[in-house]
Structures are given as structure tokens and as C-alpha cells.
Design a protein around this motif. Structure first.
Motif, PDB file in Angstrom:
ATOM      1  N   PRO A 153       0.754  -1.116  -0.161  1.00  0.00           N
ATOM      2  CA  PRO A 153       0.030   0.158   0.063  1.00  0.00           C
ATOM      3  C   PRO A 153       0.843   1.192  -0.016  1.00  0.00           C
ATOM      4  O   PRO A 153       1.983   1.276   0.419  1.00  0.00           O
ATOM      5  N   PRO A 154       0.375   2.156  -0.785  1.00  0.00           N
ATOM      6  CA  PRO A 154       1.243   3.564  -0.745  1.00  0.00           C
ATOM      7  C   PRO A 154       1.192   4.150   0.685  1.00  0.00           C
ATOM      8  O   PRO A 154       0.212   4.128   1.535  1.00  0.00           O
ATOM      9  N   PRO A 155       2.326   4.911   0.988  1.00  0.00           N
ATOM     10  CA  PRO A 155       2.247   5.489   2.348  1.00  0.00           C
ATOM     11  C   PRO A 155       1.502   6.808   2.419  1.00  0.00           C
ATOM     12  O   PRO A 155       0.918   7.251   1.336  1.00  0.00           O
ATOM     13  N   SER A 156       0.822   7.127   3.526  1.00  0.00           N
ATOM     14  CA  SER A 156       0.036   8.265   3.637  1.00  0.00           C
ATOM     15  C   SER A 156       0.624   9.453   3.263  1.00  0.00           C
ATOM     16  O   SER A 156       1.789   9.493   3.167  1.00  0.00           O
ATOM     17  N   ARG A 157      -0.276  10.659   3.034  1.00  0.00           N
ATOM     18  CA  ARG A 157       0.560  11.812   2.597  1.00  0.00           C
ATOM     19  C   ARG A 157       1.191  12.342   3.969  1.00  0.00           C
ATOM     20  O   ARG A 157       2.265  12.932   3.796  1.00  0.00           O
TER      21      ARG A 157
END
Length: 183
Positions: free
Chosen positions: A16-20
Motif C-alpha cells: 500500500p502507498p504511504p499516507s500523505r
């Protein structure tokens, strides 16, 4: 119920991509290390006694202060790369151009553990420096005690940002969160 898919070696790793927030924290941490810590220490490593007592600085510098400051600057740059690796793809899989490691999974636990340890060290050092500043603000050292006033915010941003990015990385790359085997 479906069987888990087995991914062939060299296939992309899905994480999953990292959060902003994690990305911003990692970049703030790297920025603090690179542009807050390194320039001042590199100035001192070059023998320039900026915000230092010149005589004491020259004596300290002559007995190894310069190489010490270069090593500290190198470690700060390594910590900046560490922070960015927690939110960039090359923190999950080695780049294709890396000899022997290209496209292999970056070991999750050592990277996360290193980030947590460095973050803890930075934050503990910040607490220690704050206590020292409050209880022993004297001008008898090599450097002006006002350097600590400059350094405390740098270390806070650096340490907190690294912690936030490390926590995100650990959660995103933990077993069960990403496809493909963990090594």
C-alpha cells in the motif's frame, strides 16, 4: 476460499502507498537532517568557528574535531536517505540497477528497526539537550549555548518525522499487508 497467489521471483511487490502525512514527515525529516544539521556541521568541519569560541574551537579541532564533524555529517545524510527510503519504492524493493540485489525485496524488519532506533536516539538527545540548556546554560564550552536553541527544533522535526515515516512503513510492509513473501 481462494489460495494465496505465489509471486515469481523478480515480480513487482505490492505494498500500500504511504499516507500523505507519512510522506510529508519523511521529507521534513530528511530536509531537517540535510539542510538543518549538515551545513552548520560542515562549516565547522572546514575549520570555521561559526558560533564558537575561536581559541577553544581551534584546540578541539586540532585533536580530531574535523573528522568527527565529517562523520556526523555523513551519518546525518544517511539518516536523510533512511527517512526517504521509508516512503519511496526503493525502500520496498532494491532498484533494478543495484548489483546482485536489483528488484529484490528490502528486508522489512531491519529497515523499520533502524528507523525506530535512530528516531528514538534523536528524540532522547533532544530531551537531554533541552534539560542541559535549562539547567546549565553557560558559555564555557567550545560552542555558544545558543546553538542548542537552534538545534532543538531541528532534532524534533528530524526525530518525529522519522518516527511517523517508520510507523507508516512498518504498518504498510508487515506480513499480511503486502503481496509477495517477506524475507
Amino acid at each position: 476460499m481462494s489460495e494465496p497467489t505465489v509471486r515469481p521471483a523478480g515480480s513487482p511487490i505490492e505494498v500500500p502507498p504511504p499516507s500523505r502525512r507519512a510522506v510529508q514527515a519523511a521529507y521534513a525529516s530528511a530536509f531537517s537532517a540535510t539542510f538543518g544539521f549538515v551545513p552548520l556541521h560542515a562549516t565547522w568541519a572546514l575549520g570555521i568557528p561559526l558560533w564558537a569560541h575561536e581559541d577553544r574551537f581551534r584546540t578541539w579541532y586540532a585533536v580530531g574535531g574535523g573528522p568527527y564533524l565529517l562523520v556526523l555529517s555523513g551519518l546525518a545524510l544517511a539518516a536523510a536517505v533512511l527517512a526517504l527510503s521509508l516512503v519511496r519504492p526503493w525502500g520496498v524493493a532494491f532498484p533494478g540497477w543495484a548489483p546482485f540485489l536489483g528488484r529484490r525485496r528490502v528486508p522489512h524488519r531491519p529497515l523499520a528497526a533502524t528507523a525506530f532506533v535512530v528516531s528514538a536516539f534523536l528524540l532522547l538527545y533532544t530531551v537531554w539537550a533541552t534539560v542541559q540548556l535549562a539547567t546549565d546554560f553557560d558559555d564555557d564550552g567550545i560552542f555558544s549555548p545558543w546553538i542548542v536553541v537552534y538545534g532543538i527544533p531541528q532534532f524534533l522535526v528530524w526525530g518525529i518525522g522519522l518516527f511517523i515515516a517508520a510507523r507508516s512503513y512498518h504498518r504498510r510492509t508487515s506480513p499480511g499487508r503486502c503481496a509477495g513473501p517477506l524475507r
